[in-house]
Design a protein around this motif. Sequence first.
Motif, PDB file in Angstrom:
ATOM      1  N   SER A  51       0.829  -1.206   0.000  1.00 56.26           N
ATOM      2  CA  SER A  51       0.000   0.000   0.000  1.00 56.26           C
ATOM      3  C   SER A  51       0.860   1.251   0.000  1.00 56.26           C
ATOM      4  O   SER A  51       0.560   2.228  -0.687  1.00 56.26           O
ATOM      5  CB  SER A  51      -0.924   0.016   1.218  1.00 56.26           C
ATOM      6  N   LEU A  52       1.932   1.222   0.768  1.00 51.94           N
ATOM      7  CA  LEU A  52       2.830   2.367   0.829  1.00 51.94           C
ATOM      8  C   LEU A  52       3.472   2.641  -0.530  1.00 51.94           C
ATOM      9  O   LEU A  52       3.545   3.793  -0.977  1.00 51.94           O
ATOM     10  CB  LEU A  52       3.909   2.139   1.893  1.00 51.94           C
ATOM     11  N   ILE A  53       3.906   1.588  -1.204  1.00 51.38           N
ATOM     12  CA  ILE A  53       4.500   1.744  -2.538  1.00 51.38           C
ATOM     13  C   ILE A  53       3.465   2.301  -3.512  1.00 51.38           C
ATOM     14  O   ILE A  53       3.775   3.194  -4.316  1.00 51.38           O
ATOM     15  CB  ILE A  53       5.064   0.393  -3.044  1.00 51.38           C
ATOM     16  N   ALA A  54       2.235   1.802  -3.453  1.00 47.38           N
ATOM     17  CA  ALA A  54       1.177   2.301  -4.349  1.00 47.38           C
ATOM     18  C   ALA A  54       0.914   3.778  -4.090  1.00 47.38           C
ATOM     19  O   ALA A  54       0.725   4.562  -5.033  1.00 47.38           O
ATOM     20  CB  ALA A  54      -0.100   1.488  -4.158  1.00 47.38           C
ATOM     21  N   GLN A  55       0.921   4.191  -2.835  1.00 51.57           N
ATOM     22  CA  GLN A  55       0.693   5.593  -2.500  1.00 51.57           C
ATOM     23  C   GLN A  55       1.819   6.479  -3.004  1.00 51.57           C
ATOM     24  O   GLN A  55       1.583   7.560  -3.553  1.00 51.57           O
ATOM     25  CB  GLN A  55       0.545   5.757  -0.985  1.00 51.57           C
ATOM     26  N   VAL A  56       3.058   6.032  -2.830  1.00 55.30           N
ATOM     27  CA  VAL A  56       4.209   6.822  -3.282  1.00 55.30           C
ATOM     28  C   VAL A  56       4.213   6.943  -4.799  1.00 55.30           C
ATOM     29  O   VAL A  56       4.428   8.038  -5.345  1.00 55.30           O
ATOM     30  CB  VAL A  56       5.534   6.210  -2.763  1.00 55.30           C
ATOM     31  N   VAL A  57       3.960   5.850  -5.501  1.00 58.51           N
ATOM     32  CA  VAL A  57       3.938   5.879  -6.964  1.00 58.51           C
ATOM     33  C   VAL A  57       2.795   6.768  -7.458  1.00 58.51           C
ATOM     34  O   VAL A  57       2.985   7.620  -8.349  1.00 58.51           O
ATOM     35  CB  VAL A  57       3.826   4.455  -7.544  1.00 58.51           C
ATOM     36  N   GLY A  58       1.619   6.605  -6.897  1.00 58.90           N
ATOM     37  CA  GLY A  58       0.486   7.442  -7.285  1.00 58.90           C
ATOM     38  C   GLY A  58       0.754   8.911  -7.005  1.00 58.90           C
ATOM     39  O   GLY A  58       0.442   9.782  -7.820  1.00 58.90           O
ATOM     40  N   GLY A  59       1.352   9.197  -5.862  1.00 59.53           N
ATOM     41  CA  GLY A  59       1.677  10.580  -5.518  1.00 59.53           C
ATOM     42  C   GLY A  59       2.725  11.176  -6.438  1.00 59.53           C
ATOM     43  O   GLY A  59       2.634  12.338  -6.833  1.00 59.53           O
ATOM     44  N   ALA A  60       3.735  10.389  -6.779  1.00 57.26           N
ATOM     45  CA  ALA A  60       4.776  10.883  -7.682  1.00 57.26           C
ATOM     46  C   ALA A  60       4.207  11.198  -9.062  1.00 57.26           C
ATOM     47  O   ALA A  60       4.527  12.229  -9.654  1.00 57.26           O
ATOM     48  CB  ALA A  60       5.903   9.858  -7.792  1.00 57.26           C
ATOM     49  N   VAL A  61       3.339  10.342  -9.558  1.00 60.48           N
ATOM     50  CA  VAL A  61       2.702  10.592 -10.855  1.00 60.48           C
ATOM     51  C   VAL A  61       1.787  11.814 -10.763  1.00 60.48           C
ATOM     52  O   VAL A  61       1.804  12.686 -11.633  1.00 60.48           O
ATOM     53  CB  VAL A  61       1.917   9.344 -11.322  1.00 60.48           C
ATOM     54  N   GLY A  62       1.017  11.893  -9.684  1.00 66.62           N
ATOM     55  CA  GLY A  62       0.138  13.046  -9.501  1.00 66.62           C
ATOM     56  C   GLY A  62       0.909  14.342  -9.346  1.00 66.62           C
ATOM     57  O   GLY A  62       0.520  15.377  -9.888  1.00 66.62           O
ATOM     58  N   GLY A  63       1.997  14.315  -8.604  1.00 65.02           N
ATOM     59  CA  GLY A  63       2.815  15.513  -8.431  1.00 65.02           C
ATOM     60  C   GLY A  63       3.438  15.978  -9.726  1.00 65.02           C
ATOM     61  O   GLY A  63       3.488  17.175 -10.013  1.00 65.02           O
ATOM     62  N   THR A  64       3.905  15.047 -10.527  1.00 67.08           N
ATOM     63  CA  THR A  64       4.477  15.394 -11.819  1.00 67.08           C
ATOM     64  C   THR A  64       3.414  16.008 -12.730  1.00 67.08           C
ATOM     65  O   THR A  64       3.660  17.022 -13.394  1.00 67.08           O
ATOM     66  CB  THR A  64       5.091  14.156 -12.490  1.00 67.08           C
ATOM     67  N   ALA A  65       2.236  15.427 -12.744  1.00 66.53           N
ATOM     68  CA  ALA A  65       1.146  15.966 -13.564  1.00 66.53           C
ATOM     69  C   ALA A  65       0.710  17.339 -13.072  1.00 66.53           C
ATOM     70  O   ALA A  65       0.490  18.253 -13.869  1.00 66.53           O
ATOM     71  CB  ALA A  65      -0.036  15.002 -13.558  1.00 66.53           C
ATOM     72  N   GLY A  66       0.600  17.482 -11.755  1.00 65.21           N
ATOM     73  CA  GLY A  66       0.177  18.765 -11.205  1.00 65.21           C
ATOM     74  C   GLY A  66       1.155  19.885 -11.519  1.00 65.21           C
ATOM     75  O   GLY A  66       0.756  21.015 -11.789  1.00 65.21           O
TER      76      GLY A  66
END
Length: 97
Positions: free
Chosen positions: A5-20
């Motif tokens: 779950s932690l890895i999924a959150q970090v990956v999702g956040g990194a993709v979201g941060g890059t897009a934002g």
Amino acid sequence: MDFTSLIAQVVGGAVGGTAGGKVVKGSDLGQIGNLIAGAVGGVGGGSILGSLVGGGAAAAGGGLDIASLAGQLVGGGVGGIIVQVVVGLVVNKFLKK
């Protein structure tokens, strides 16, 4: 919270941060800055969404719940976007970039 779950959150956040950083004008912190802000926001956003939805219950049983993992990924992405945009706008406002 388990490691998956932690890895999924970090990956999702990194993709979201890059897009934002690329979508919202004036919030770009550069590639590394967007990734870091997004990853931090992803952990927070994924944790909040996971606790609201109850995502940890199925993982506690020992199985891999794909829906819970997808929820962590989406929650991380949303949290990553929000934190990156807020931090980017504040930092860029103070630095007059």
